[in-house]
Design an enzyme around this catalytic site. Structure first.
Site, mmCIF file in Angstrom:
data_model
loop_
_atom_site.group_PDB
_atom_site.id
_atom_site.type_symbol
_atom_site.label_atom_id
_atom_site.label_comp_id
_atom_site.label_asym_id
_atom_site.label_seq_id
_atom_site.Cartn_x
_atom_site.Cartn_y
_atom_site.Cartn_z
ATOM 1 N N ASN A 72 27.106 25.703 79.521
ATOM 2 C CA ASN A 72 26.422 26.981 79.332
ATOM 3 C C ASN A 72 27.280 28.127 79.869
ATOM 4 O OD1 ASN A 72 23.937 26.313 78.096
ATOM 5 N ND2 ASN A 72 23.097 25.600 80.057
ATOM 6 N N CYS A 81 24.008 20.561 72.519
ATOM 7 C CA CYS A 81 23.886 21.885 71.908
ATOM 8 C C CYS A 81 23.973 21.698 70.395
ATOM 9 C CB CYS A 81 25.013 22.790 72.408
ATOM 10 S SG CYS A 81 25.010 24.410 71.628
ATOM 11 N N GLY A 82 22.900 22.039 69.697
ATOM 12 C CA GLY A 82 22.826 21.783 68.246
ATOM 13 C C GLY A 82 23.788 22.643 67.448
ATOM 14 N N CYS A 212 19.630 29.067 68.515
ATOM 15 C CA CYS A 212 19.724 27.833 69.310
ATOM 16 C C CYS A 212 19.330 26.690 68.393
ATOM 17 C CB CYS A 212 18.790 27.926 70.517
ATOM 18 S SG CYS A 212 18.723 26.418 71.494
ATOM 19 N N GLY A 213 20.250 25.754 68.184
ATOM 20 C CA GLY A 213 19.996 24.664 67.237
ATOM 21 C C GLY A 213 18.956 23.675 67.727
HETATM 22 N N1 LIG Z 1 21.270 26.273 76.899
HETATM 23 C C1 LIG Z 1 21.028 24.925 76.458
HETATM 24 C C2 LIG Z 1 22.227 24.303 75.806
HETATM 25 C C3 LIG Z 1 22.695 25.007 74.538
HETATM 26 C C4 LIG Z 1 21.732 24.890 73.360
HETATM 27 C C5 LIG Z 1 22.353 25.449 72.114
HETATM 28 N N2 LIG Z 1 22.500 26.848 72.033
HETATM 29 C C6 LIG Z 1 21.851 24.838 70.821
HETATM 30 O O1 LIG Z 1 22.261 25.347 69.763
HETATM 31 O O2 LIG Z 1 21.173 23.821 70.841
HETATM 32 C C7 LIG Z 1 20.571 24.056 77.630
HETATM 33 O O3 LIG Z 1 20.812 24.407 78.791
HETATM 34 O O4 LIG Z 1 19.963 23.017 77.378
#
Ligand SMILES: N[C@@H](CCC[C@H](N)C(=O)O)C(=O)O
Length: 268
Positions: A72, A81-82, A212-213
């Site tokens: 992060n 992270c998707g 966010c995926g």
């Molecule tokens: N911030 C999330 C990890 C990243 C997620 C991402 N942006 C996605 O696309 O899934 C965490 O701390 O779990």
């Protein structure tokens, strides 16, 4: 150090190719790289390592040549992270490190099968979302209830009555640390029309991001739950674009654009 920059629906990442895992990446270094004024600027770092160079995912080394070591923006180490894994796949193929077609990527959240689609989108098999119950978040003094969903990383996806565009997500929303001891990614969404939702997200370790995926899949699961469904294809509109989520009985898929936009040299 060589770096690239990429994004998936404006969820943006600095990519650090490091096949042998020689880089030292303490949290302060990652945070400095992700700083939008004094660094390159990003929601997170995709540290690209050969799976066999990492002890963390040794069990996946026979199935995946590459490990997405995701961090992060605050430097915290994350399971999955998707959008990141879709940009990671785009990088591997464009760098000639993987063949287009389906291949596996190792993550702390387990193996992920990725594929470049005929239309250029990148699709990932996200696995089966796990619904763990309900919990509550507080945004600007308003309480919203949603579903606690495990996507490899923790999510709280809340359908809300007011338009999500009106929310102030400039501060950390409240959540129950007893339910989410390592923090949580919080999605707020409006169901709109047939299998469509408009979503905003406050990510653990990065703040509000434009997409966010894993959060889009969690939102599709929560929206489907509200509609009394468990399968089907959902369109999730995020500030940075549009993602498609397909829910099946045993797994889920996330698809959308993923691009590399720049490369250069970074001095730490
Ligand atoms: N911030 C999330 C990890 C990243 C997620 C991402 N942006 C996605 O696309 O899934 C965490 O701390 O779990």
């Amino acid at each position: 150090m060589r770096f690239l920059k990429g994004h998936g629906t404006e969820n943006d990442f600095v990519i650090l190719p490091d096949p042998d895992g020689a880089l030292d990446l303490p949290p302060a270094t990652v945070a400095a790289i992700c700083d939008r004024r004094t660094g390159i600027g990003a929601d997170g770092v995709l540290h690209v390592m050969r799976t066999k160079a990492s002890h963390e995912v040794a069990d996946q080394a026979d199935s995946a040549e590459w490990f997405m070591d995701y961090r992060n923006a605050d430097g915290s180490v994350v399971e999955m992270c998707g959008n990141g894994v879709r940009v990671f796949a785009r990088y591997l193929v464009s760098a000639g490190l993987a063949s287009p077609g389906e291949f596996a990527v190792a993550t702390r959240g387990g193996l992920k099968l990725v594929r470049i689609e005929a239309d250029g989108d990148v699709r990932v098999d996200m696995g089966k979302p796990v619904v763990l119950g309900e919990s509550v978040t507080t945004v600007s003094g308003h309480e919203f209830t949603g579903l606690h969903i495990d996507m490899g990383n923790p999510h709280l996806a809340c359908a809300i009555g007011e338009p999500v565009v009106q929310l102030d997500l400039g501060h950390q929303p409240g959540f129950d640390p007893g339910v989410f001891p390592t923090g949580v990614n919080i999605e707020l969404f409006n169901p709109v029309g047939q299998r469509r939702a408009v979503m905003r997200v406050f990510e653990r370790g990065s703040g509000e991001t434009r997409s966010c995926g894993t959060g889009a899949v969690a939102t599709a699961v929560a929206a489907a739950h509200l509609a009394g469904e468990s399968t089907g294809t959902w369109n999730i509109d995020v500030p940075g674009g549009h993602l498609t989520v397909t829910l099946e009985e045993e797994t889920s898929y996330l698809a959308g654009p993923a691009v590399i936009i720049a490369s250069g040299e970074l001095s730490l």
